[in-house]
Design an enzyme around this catalytic site. Structure first.
Site, PDB file in Angstrom:
ATOM      1  N   CYS A 150     -30.877  -4.990 -19.812  1.00  6.11           N
ATOM      2  CA  CYS A 150     -31.005  -6.446 -19.783  1.00  6.11           C
ATOM      3  C   CYS A 150     -29.642  -7.106 -19.585  1.00  6.11           C
ATOM      4  CB  CYS A 150     -31.670  -6.953 -21.057  1.00  6.11           C
ATOM      5  SG  CYS A 150     -33.404  -6.435 -21.180  1.00  6.11           S
ATOM      6  N   GLY A 155     -41.609  22.737 -36.174  1.00  3.34           N
ATOM      7  CA  GLY A 155     -42.371  23.396 -35.113  1.00  3.34           C
ATOM      8  C   GLY A 155     -43.825  23.565 -35.478  1.00  3.34           C
ATOM      9  N   CYS A 168     -29.646  -4.748 -24.786  1.00  4.79           N
ATOM     10  CA  CYS A 168     -29.590  -3.390 -24.231  1.00  4.79           C
ATOM     11  C   CYS A 168     -28.830  -3.417 -22.900  1.00  4.79           C
ATOM     12  CB  CYS A 168     -30.994  -2.821 -24.034  1.00  4.79           C
ATOM     13  SG  CYS A 168     -31.762  -3.222 -22.462  1.00  4.79           S
ATOM     14  N   ASP A 228     -37.504  19.186 -36.556  1.00  4.53           N
ATOM     15  CA  ASP A 228     -38.767  19.422 -37.246  1.00  4.53           C
ATOM     16  C   ASP A 228     -39.107  20.900 -37.137  1.00  4.53           C
ATOM     17  OD1 ASP A 228     -39.731  19.452 -34.680  1.00  4.53           O
ATOM     18  OD2 ASP A 228     -40.738  17.524 -34.831  1.00  4.53           O
ATOM     19  N   PHE A 230     -46.031  21.343 -36.273  1.00  2.36           N
ATOM     20  CA  PHE A 230     -46.862  20.346 -35.605  1.00  2.36           C
ATOM     21  C   PHE A 230     -47.146  20.745 -34.161  1.00  2.36           C
ATOM     22  CE2 PHE A 230     -46.932  16.544 -32.822  1.00  2.36           C
ATOM     23  CZ  PHE A 230     -48.189  16.080 -33.172  1.00  2.36           C
ATOM     24  N   HIS A 278     -34.006   0.342 -22.768  1.00  2.00           N
ATOM     25  CA  HIS A 278     -34.521  -0.924 -23.299  1.00  2.00           C
ATOM     26  C   HIS A 278     -35.499  -0.687 -24.457  1.00  2.00           C
ATOM     27  CE1 HIS A 278     -36.125  -4.967 -23.551  1.00  2.00           C
ATOM     28  NE2 HIS A 278     -37.318  -4.393 -23.612  1.00  2.00           N
ATOM     29  N   ASP A 330     -39.261   8.412 -36.551  1.00  2.00           N
ATOM     30  CA  ASP A 330     -39.003   8.970 -35.227  1.00  2.00           C
ATOM     31  C   ASP A 330     -40.299   8.896 -34.439  1.00  2.00           C
ATOM     32  OD1 ASP A 330     -40.358  11.808 -34.514  1.00  2.00           O
ATOM     33  OD2 ASP A 330     -40.126  11.646 -36.683  1.00  2.00           O
TER      34      ASP A 330
HETATM   35 ZN   LIG Z   1     -33.346  -4.848 -22.896  1.00  2.00          ZN
END
Ligand SMILES: [Zn+2]
Length: 421
Positions: A339, A102, A336, A100, A104, A370, A298
């Site tokens: 997990c 910059g 993930c 981006d 912001f 996660h 994002d």
């Molecule tokens: Zn997970």
């Protein structure tokens, strides 16, 4: 991949695979010199060219397709990044990237604005002493005091483009002025004129450096215009007629206005160019975004909140503090690495509360993986549903599980929440 072998003939392009019936949503593929992004997609934020507490292997493992870095934060390192072959090679990510402008970050020094701000936050902004603000907008850019060095600095469209072209992400953002909810219509008209002028300067400077690093770097124009339909539509038409490769949808507005604002912009923008919704990642923002024609997203929230113990799950989000003695995984059935390795909520809570720096760093990694995987998977599932003409069913199931109510009920509640204040 060696630093000189690029994909997609070294070029940037976009193809639409499927359109949503009766809505602006679509599924597609953004082709970049560093690989493809299958959309709708979430891009992980790696402000300094890496996602905090996570390795590049972690990022690939959770299915990240693209990383977003910050042009402002990397400005001092940009010559070194250019010498290293550009962001993808220099960072070791070797996959699609976006920076981006910059604007912001610099504007945030000025008024403390967020992306979607609450009316409470707005009052703080209105009450802030202008003398305490660190940034000032001029016709050519933004003067600001660097919060770390205390030095007077300046950044405008020319500077931003030169920095971004040295960093060499696959996708760059034009330099824009972000207004806050406190700014009225007249101020937005004035700010929008500057943003449109700067869009042209951004395009001119960018085109001079487009192939500097040996591959094509694309540029997105950024749409502002606050919450006003005439401003949003006129700027979408104006920037839409310019030779940008895609568009960034920006601005501060109330959450309940997101859908209309995206609709106004995307009805006017050329259909065949990709659109990035800046800085949002809540499930409802992603659903509203996709339905109204946003292709990529994002946000720092998934990983930042993970580090503070706020965990996402299909059954709603929760805080780890509440799970002192729990053998539950963060989310049953989650794919993930955290997990899959069997970490329980109570184990992760213990790591979160640990005084040992290494244990905490490991917690940050596990929790970030996660939450990021949750957000990436949501986009993957939405894309699959879109391709199979069942987006609305998918959203309904998700809403009933996550918000404990139908999607319509959730939307009505959002409207009521924002208008009450
Ligand atoms: Zn997970």
């Amino acid at each position: 991949m060696s630093q000189t072998e690029y994909q997609n003939n070294n070029k940037f392009s976009f193809e639409i695979e499927k359109r949503m019936d009766g809505h602006l949503g679509r599924a597609g593929i953004i082709h970049t010199p560093h690989g493809d992004i299958q959309t709708p997609a979430f891009m992980c934020v790696g402000t300094h060219g890496e996602v905090r507490f996570m390795s590049m292997e972690n990022l690939h493992e959770i299915g990240a397709q693209a990383m977003l870095a910050n042009g402002y934060h990397l400005r001092l390192q940009s010559p070194e990044i250019a010498a290293g072959g550009g962001l993808a090679a220099w960072s070791g990510w070797n996959s699609p990237t976006l920076t981006d402008s910059g604007g912001f970050q610099v504007m945030s020094l000025g008024s403390g604005i967020g992306k979607v701000v609450s009316m409470e936050r707005e009052k703080e902004v209105l009450n802030a002493d202008p003398k305490e603000r660190l940034a000032k907008v001029t016709e050519t850019g933004i003067e600001f005091t660097d919060p770390f060095t205390g030095k007077e600095e300046f950044i405008g469209p020319k500077e931003s483009m030169e920095i971004q072209c040295r960093i060499g992400a696959d996708i760059h953002m034009a330099f824009d002025e972000l207004t806050s909810l406190a700014d009225d219509y007249d101020y937005n008209v004035e700010a929008l004129r500057r943003t449109e002028d700067w869009a042209q300067v951004s395009l001119n400077v960018h085109n001079q450096h487009r192939y500097d690093l040996g591959y094509e770097q694309a540029l997105y124009g950024v749409l502002q215009g606050g919450r006003w339909e005439d401003l949003r539509r006129s700027t979408a038409r104006k920037l839409g007629s310019m030779d940008f490769d895609g568009y960034g949808l920006g601005g501060a507005f109330l959450k309940k206005d997101l859908g209309s604002i995206l609709k106004w912009c995307n009805e006017e923008l050329p259909e065949n160019k990709p659109r990035h919704l800046l800085g949002l990642s809540r499930p409802d923002d992603i659903f509203v975004g996709i339905e109204n024609g946003a292709d990529t997203f994002d946000c720092v929230a998934p990983s930042r909140e993970a580090r503070h113990g706020r965990i996402e799950s299909r059954n709603g989000h929760f805080h780890l503090n509440k799970f002192k003695d729990s053998d539950l995984l963060l989310e049953e059935g989650c794919d993930c690495p955290t997990c899959k390795a069997g970490y329980t909520r109570s184990k992760l809570r213990e790591m979160y509360k640990s005084d040992d720096r290494e244990v905490r760093a490991k917690f940050f990694e596990l929790a970030s993986m996660h939450n990021l995987r949750f957000t990436l998977r949501l986009c993957e599932e939405a894309r699959a549903a879109l391709l199979e003409d069942r987006f609305e069913e998918f959203r309904e199931d998700f809403s009933r599980s996550y918000y404990k109510k139908s999607w319509q009920e959730h939307l009505l509640e959002l409207q009521a929440r924002d208008t009450k204040k």
